[in-house]
Design an enzyme around this catalytic site. Structure first.
Site, PDB file in Angstrom:
ATOM      1  N   ALA A 162      25.316  21.086 -25.400  1.00 53.39           N
ATOM      2  CA  ALA A 162      26.572  21.813 -25.592  1.00 53.39           C
ATOM      3  C   ALA A 162      26.571  22.561 -26.919  1.00 53.39           C
ATOM      4  O   ALA A 162      26.901  23.754 -26.970  1.00 53.39           O
ATOM      5  CB  ALA A 162      27.754  20.851 -25.524  1.00 53.39           C
ATOM      6  N   TYR A 163      26.189  21.882 -27.992  1.00 53.99           N
ATOM      7  CA  TYR A 163      26.172  22.498 -29.330  1.00 53.99           C
ATOM      8  C   TYR A 163      25.283  23.744 -29.348  1.00 53.99           C
ATOM      9  O   TYR A 163      25.710  24.820 -29.796  1.00 53.99           O
ATOM     10  CB  TYR A 163      25.684  21.465 -30.333  1.00 53.99           C
ATOM     11  CG  TYR A 163      25.442  21.995 -31.725  1.00 53.99           C
ATOM     12  CD1 TYR A 163      26.493  22.194 -32.608  1.00 53.99           C
ATOM     13  CD2 TYR A 163      24.146  22.292 -32.160  1.00 53.99           C
ATOM     14  CE1 TYR A 163      26.266  22.679 -33.895  1.00 53.99           C
ATOM     15  CE2 TYR A 163      23.911  22.775 -33.438  1.00 53.99           C
ATOM     16  CZ  TYR A 163      24.978  22.965 -34.301  1.00 53.99           C
ATOM     17  OH  TYR A 163      24.747  23.449 -35.568  1.00 53.99           O
TER      18      TYR A 163
END
Length: 258
Positions: A162-163
Site C-alpha cells: 500500500a505504501y
C-alpha cells in the site's frame, strides 16, 4: 538583526520538518542562505527547536501546525501561510514546496486494513495532491516543488504494497505537475530515498542491527543512508544550479538492490 540582514534569498515550505528528512532538508537550505516555513503535526517543541537552529544560522524560520492527512484543513492552512509570509517576510509568496510529511505503516497485502490504506492514501497521495493545489496561489512563479517517494517503487519488499503504491502515484503526479506548472516556470521533481536511519517505522533501520546490516550489505556504497544524504540532495535540487532539472525521479539509495 536588521531587516536587510534577514532579507531572504528564498523561502521554502517543508511539510513534516520537525524531524528526520524534513529537518535535515530545512537545515541544509538554511546553510545555503534560504529561509524556511516548517510544518509539524504534533511535535511543536521539536519544530520550534528546528526554527531555533535555523535562526542560529542567521536565517529566518517559522513553524506552523499541519495535518497532511486532513485535506479539509488545507484552505485554512494556506491562509496561515499567507499571514506568516506577511508578518515575517513582508512578502505574499514563497518560492519552494517540499512535500515530505509521511508515516510508515507496514503490512502484507493480506493483512492491510482499509483504515491503514485510507490513512496512507490521505497522507501520502491525497494530501500531496490537494495541499499543493491549495498552496500554488501563494507560490512564486519560477519556484520549485520536490515530492518525496521511496526506493520501494523500483524494488519490492514484502509489507509495503500500500505504501509503495501511494508513492508510485506521487511519482506519476510529479510528471503531471511539471507539465501543468511549466507555464509558470515551476520545476517539479521527486526524490526517492532508500533505507534511511530515522525514526520511520519505529526506527527499524536505525535501531535494529540485523536490519541495518542486511541493508548495508545490499547497498553498493556499503552502508545505510543518513538523513543528511537526503536533506543535502533536496537543498541541492532547489539551488539555481539545478534550474533545468524537471520531471525527474531521483533515487538516493547509495545503490541499493542493484
Amino acid at each position: 538583526m536588521t531587516n536587510s540582514q534577514h532579507k531572504p534569498n528564498t523561502i521554502t515550505l517543508i511539510t513534516g520538518a520537525s524531524r528526520g528528512l524534513g529537518k535535515s532538508a530545512a537545515l541544509h537550505i538554511a546553510r545555503r542562505g534560504g529561509d524556511v516555513i516548517v510544518t509539524y503535526r504534533s511535535q511543536a517543541a521539536e519544530a520550534q527547536a528546528v526554527v531555533a537552529e535555523i535562526e542560529a544560522l542567521g536565517r529566518r524560520a517559522v513553524a506552523l501546525p499541519l495535518d497532511v492527512g486532513n485535506s479539509n484543513s488545507f484552505a485554512a492552512f494556506a491562509e496561515q501561510v499567507q499571514l506568516a509570509l506577511a508578518q515575517h517576510w513582508q512578502r505574499e509568496r514563497f518560492d519552494h514546496l517540499v512535500n515530505n510529511a509521511g508515516v510508515g505503516l507496514g503490512a502484507s497485502l493480506m493483512e492491510t486494513t482499509e483504515a491503514q490504506f485510507d490513512e496512507l492514501m490521505n497522507i501520502h497521495f491525497k494530501g500531496v495532491f490537494f495541499l499543493t493545489q491549495k498552496l500554488l496561489p501563494c507560490m512564486a512563479n519560477g519556484g520549485r516543488i520536490v515530492n518525496i517517494s521511496t526506493g520501494l517503487t523500483r524494488f519490492a519488499m514484502p509489507g509495503y504494497a500500500a505504501y509503495a503504491s501511494m508513492k508510485g502515484a506521487v511519482e506519476t503526479l510529479t510528471h503531471y505537475m511539471a507539465k501543468e506548472l511549466g507555464p509558470r516556470g515551476i520545476a517539479v521533481n521527486v526524490v526517492a530515498p532508500g533505507a534511511i536511519e530515522t525514526d520511520f517505522r519505529d526506527g527499524a533501520v536505525r535501531d535494529n542491527a540485523q536490519v541495518n546490516a542486511f541493508i548495508a550489505g545490499q547497498t553498493a556504497l556499503g552502508r545505510v543512508g543518513l538523513p543528511d544524504d537526503i536533506g543535502g540532495l533536496i537543498a541541492n535540487l532547489l539551488s539555481p544550479d539545478n534550474s533545468w532539472v524537471n520531471a525527474q525521479r531521483i533515487e538516493a539509495s547509495g545503490g541499493m538492490f542493484l
